[in-house]
Design a protein around this motif. Structure first.
Motif, PDB file in Angstrom:
ATOM      1  N   LEU A 113       0.839  -1.206   0.000  1.00  0.00           N
ATOM      2  CA  LEU A 113       0.000   0.000   0.000  1.00  0.00           C
ATOM      3  C   LEU A 113       0.874   1.256   0.000  1.00  0.00           C
ATOM      4  O   LEU A 113       0.594   2.231  -0.699  1.00  0.00           O
ATOM      5  CB  LEU A 113      -0.921  -0.012   1.227  1.00  0.00           C
ATOM      6  CG  LEU A 113      -1.918  -1.173   1.293  1.00  0.00           C
ATOM      7  CD1 LEU A 113      -2.670  -1.159   2.621  1.00  0.00           C
ATOM      8  CD2 LEU A 113      -2.900  -1.104   0.126  1.00  0.00           C
ATOM      9  N   LEU A 114       1.962   1.183   0.788  1.00  0.00           N
ATOM     10  CA  LEU A 114       2.908   2.301   0.842  1.00  0.00           C
ATOM     11  C   LEU A 114       3.457   2.578  -0.564  1.00  0.00           C
ATOM     12  O   LEU A 114       3.510   3.717  -1.017  1.00  0.00           O
ATOM     13  CB  LEU A 114       4.057   1.917   1.788  1.00  0.00           C
ATOM     14  CG  LEU A 114       4.990   3.023   2.244  1.00  0.00           C
ATOM     15  CD1 LEU A 114       4.243   4.023   3.119  1.00  0.00           C
ATOM     16  CD2 LEU A 114       6.176   2.431   3.022  1.00  0.00           C
ATOM     17  N   MET A 115       3.841   1.499  -1.260  1.00  0.00           N
ATOM     18  CA  MET A 115       4.387   1.621  -2.620  1.00  0.00           C
ATOM     19  C   MET A 115       3.364   2.223  -3.579  1.00  0.00           C
ATOM     20  O   MET A 115       3.711   2.834  -4.570  1.00  0.00           O
ATOM     21  CB  MET A 115       4.799   0.239  -3.166  1.00  0.00           C
ATOM     22  CG  MET A 115       6.023  -0.357  -2.531  1.00  0.00           C
ATOM     23  SD  MET A 115       7.503   0.626  -2.870  1.00  0.00           S
ATOM     24  CE  MET A 115       7.703   1.528  -1.369  1.00  0.00           C
ATOM     25  N   ARG A 116       2.073   1.993  -3.280  1.00  0.00           N
ATOM     26  CA  ARG A 116       1.026   2.525  -4.157  1.00  0.00           C
ATOM     27  C   ARG A 116       0.618   3.939  -3.747  1.00  0.00           C
ATOM     28  O   ARG A 116      -0.359   4.477  -4.269  1.00  0.00           O
ATOM     29  CB  ARG A 116      -0.191   1.597  -4.122  1.00  0.00           C
ATOM     30  CG  ARG A 116       0.028   0.313  -4.889  1.00  0.00           C
ATOM     31  CD  ARG A 116      -1.070  -0.706  -4.596  1.00  0.00           C
ATOM     32  NE  ARG A 116      -0.968  -1.861  -5.466  1.00  0.00           N
ATOM     33  CZ  ARG A 116      -0.060  -2.838  -5.336  1.00  0.00           C
ATOM     34  NH1 ARG A 116       0.826  -2.793  -4.355  1.00  0.00           N
ATOM     35  NH2 ARG A 116      -0.042  -3.858  -6.165  1.00  0.00           N
ATOM     36  N   GLY A 117       1.317   4.490  -2.742  1.00  0.00           N
ATOM     37  CA  GLY A 117       1.054   5.869  -2.351  1.00  0.00           C
ATOM     38  C   GLY A 117      -0.232   6.057  -1.551  1.00  0.00           C
ATOM     39  O   GLY A 117      -0.793   7.156  -1.503  1.00  0.00           O
ATOM     40  N   VAL A 118      -0.687   5.012  -0.899  1.00  0.00           N
ATOM     41  CA  VAL A 118      -1.898   5.119  -0.075  1.00  0.00           C
ATOM     42  C   VAL A 118      -1.561   5.906   1.199  1.00  0.00           C
ATOM     43  O   VAL A 118      -0.469   5.751   1.763  1.00  0.00           O
ATOM     44  CB  VAL A 118      -2.421   3.702   0.275  1.00  0.00           C
ATOM     45  CG1 VAL A 118      -3.616   3.765   1.206  1.00  0.00           C
ATOM     46  CG2 VAL A 118      -2.764   2.931  -1.001  1.00  0.00           C
ATOM     47  N   ALA A 119      -2.494   6.733   1.657  1.00  0.00           N
ATOM     48  CA  ALA A 119      -2.267   7.579   2.838  1.00  0.00           C
ATOM     49  C   ALA A 119      -2.062   6.717   4.078  1.00  0.00           C
ATOM     50  O   ALA A 119      -2.669   5.648   4.213  1.00  0.00           O
ATOM     51  CB  ALA A 119      -3.460   8.502   3.045  1.00  0.00           C
ATOM     52  N   ILE A 163      -3.954  -5.474  -0.567  1.00  0.00           N
ATOM     53  CA  ILE A 163      -4.014  -4.582  -1.737  1.00  0.00           C
ATOM     54  C   ILE A 163      -5.327  -4.783  -2.509  1.00  0.00           C
ATOM     55  O   ILE A 163      -5.569  -4.157  -3.525  1.00  0.00           O
ATOM     56  CB  ILE A 163      -2.808  -4.793  -2.693  1.00  0.00           C
ATOM     57  CG1 ILE A 163      -2.726  -6.256  -3.162  1.00  0.00           C
ATOM     58  CG2 ILE A 163      -1.501  -4.380  -2.031  1.00  0.00           C
ATOM     59  CD1 ILE A 163      -1.698  -6.478  -4.269  1.00  0.00           C
ATOM     60  N   GLU A 164      -6.178  -5.668  -1.988  1.00  0.00           N
ATOM     61  CA  GLU A 164      -7.479  -5.963  -2.609  1.00  0.00           C
ATOM     62  C   GLU A 164      -7.321  -6.268  -4.103  1.00  0.00           C
ATOM     63  O   GLU A 164      -7.892  -5.589  -4.958  1.00  0.00           O
ATOM     64  CB  GLU A 164      -8.468  -4.821  -2.350  1.00  0.00           C
ATOM     65  CG  GLU A 164      -8.700  -4.670  -0.862  1.00  0.00           C
ATOM     66  CD  GLU A 164      -9.667  -3.571  -0.482  1.00  0.00           C
ATOM     67  OE1 GLU A 164     -10.168  -2.856  -1.374  1.00  0.00           O
ATOM     68  OE2 GLU A 164      -9.919  -3.433   0.721  1.00  0.00           O
ATOM     69  N   PRO A 165      -6.540  -7.285  -4.391  1.00  0.00           N
ATOM     70  CA  PRO A 165      -6.251  -7.602  -5.792  1.00  0.00           C
ATOM     71  C   PRO A 165      -7.432  -8.297  -6.457  1.00  0.00           C
ATOM     72  O   PRO A 165      -8.213  -8.956  -5.783  1.00  0.00           O
ATOM     73  CB  PRO A 165      -5.067  -8.565  -5.695  1.00  0.00           C
ATOM     74  CG  PRO A 165      -5.284  -9.267  -4.393  1.00  0.00           C
ATOM     75  CD  PRO A 165      -5.942  -8.273  -3.484  1.00  0.00           C
ATOM     76  N   PRO A 166      -7.539  -8.162  -7.778  1.00  0.00           N
ATOM     77  CA  PRO A 166      -8.605  -8.888  -8.475  1.00  0.00           C
ATOM     78  C   PRO A 166      -8.370 -10.397  -8.441  1.00  0.00           C
ATOM     79  O   PRO A 166      -9.313 -11.175  -8.545  1.00  0.00           O
ATOM     80  CB  PRO A 166      -8.526  -8.376  -9.911  1.00  0.00           C
ATOM     81  CG  PRO A 166      -7.215  -7.688 -10.031  1.00  0.00           C
ATOM     82  CD  PRO A 166      -6.758  -7.310  -8.669  1.00  0.00           C
TER      83      PRO A 166
END
Ligand code: ATP
Length: 366
Positions: A113-119, A163-166
């Motif tokens: 999540l950090l890598m995806r820039g999530v707050a 990451i709630e992946p598909p």
């Protein structure tokens, strides 16, 4: 990436690794020789087969770690095999957990999540939810090295789902665990899948894992799909002799076909008189597959229609049941697992329900 897709579609996907041709100039077999299937959202699919059959290759092609040699992968209409792994965004769980040893459990789970820039406030909420789901909330601040193998694998699962992946891809996730933990984690994985309903593709060489977890099983051998079916279909109706062998049909008898009528078949051999179900077009001889557990012992005065009479060579006592190793009159080994007693050297007659006698073309015997 699309989360609300209806179908994941694999269209004749193949993967070759090249390598030297054999002395006769024949190219090596592809690691994955063409896999076509539609997977519905929410399905749990097991890729099952012996070592080297191409399961991991198929999974790595899905994740994007490996490029396809040919074919295509679609989420509904969206072609995804041309995208790099990070754009596919699938959750991955590996056999060796692959956790960062110097990061706490919570940091490991939140890393994607950090890598995806999530707050950071949202990371905290989602990590907590994922750790609650795998029942590790109390271990959030520990390092992976302070956890058991089963707990580490649950961290890896939390990291994949946060990451709630598909799509969640699992490669032999339980094979580093001891037998007891493996069983516990199997039911954990089933529970988590039940709660989240995420489409999951799970690689294993363990039939029991595949049977107990999957909605559908893809049985593979030498890079090729042998059968796709529900656990009941693959267990009860193996499509060919190699699937039957792999699914625990330990007995294989080469018998004469005395008669074929309707969907039944009459098979004979020395001391052997069986009715069975033909699983393909069968000639004058058939390879017959029967599970050891399907037999029961007959009293000597009984002359059941579906029976084999053979000599007892050895007996292994398992408590309620025993495993009897028999030798038929034409010297074929026969395993019978049932209640009853017998001593080596004695003659035993066993019967089996005709719908458990599966007859394959004799040419399938390797
Ligand atoms: P296992 O359960 O042992 O991991 P598997 O069913 O997952 O086996 P794959 O790892 O997909 O099998 O391998 C399929 C075939 O491709 C094997 O013959 C293997 O030797 C070959 N193969 C896999 N990866 C490579 C590679 N990077 N280079 C060359 N050949 C490879």
């Amino acid at each position: 990436m699309k989360h609300d897709f209806k179908t994941l579609r694999l269209d004749r996907i193949t993967r070759n690794f090249g390598g030297p041709a054999s002395a006769s100039g024949v190219a090596p077999l592809p690691a994955l020789g063409g896999l076509t299937m539609n997977i519905a959202r929410g399905e749990f699919i097991a890729l099952l087969g012996p070592s080297g059959c191409g399961k991991s290759t198929a999974l790595n092609c899905l994740s994007g770690l490996l490029a396809l040699s040919s074919g295509a992968i679609y989420l509904d209409e969206l072609r995804i095999d041309t995208l790099p792994p990070e754009q596919r965004g699938f959750g991955m769980v590996f056999q060796n957990y692959a956790l960062f040893p110097h990061m706490t459990v919570a940091k490991n789970v939140g890393f994607g999540l950090l890598m995806r820039g999530v707050a950071s406030s949202e990371i905290e909420t989602r990590v907590k939810r994922a750790l609650d789901l795998v029942q590790l909330a109390m271990h959030a601040n520990k390092l992976p090295g302070q956890l058991s193998g089963g707990q580490q694998q649950r961290v890896a699962i939390a990291r994949a789902i946060v990451i709630e992946p598909p799509l969640i891809l699992m490669d032999e996730p339980l094979s580093n665990l001891d037998a007891k933990l493996r069983l516990e984690m199997r039911s954990e994985i089933r529970r988590i899948h039940g709660e989240l309903g995420r489409t999951t593709i799970y690689v294993t060489h363990d039939q029991d894992e595949a049977l107990s977890l999957a909605d559908r099983i893809v049985v593979m051998k030498d890079g090729l799909v042998q059968q796709v079916g529900t656990p009941q279909e693959v267990y009860g109706q193996p499509a060919n002799l190699s699937v039957a062998r792999f699914m625990g049909y330990r007995n294989e008898l080469l018998l004469d076909v005395a008669e074929k009528n309707g969907d039944g078949i009459h098979l004979t051999g020395p001391g052997i008189n069986l009715r069975g179900i033909p699983k393909a077009a069968i000639g004058a001889r058939a390879a017959v597959s029967i599970r050891p557990e399907e037999f029961s012992i007959c009293a000597p005065e009984e002359q059941p229609e579906n029976s084999i009479t053979a000599r007892v060579e050895a007996v292994e006592y398992y408590g309620r049941e025993s495993l009897f190793m028999l030798r038929t009159q034409d010297s074929t080994r026969l395993f019978v697992r049932t209640e009853g007693t017998a001593k080596p050297g004695e003659t035993m007659t066993v019967s089996v329900p005709h719908d458990r006698v599966l007859a394959y073309p004799s040419e399938q015997v390797a």
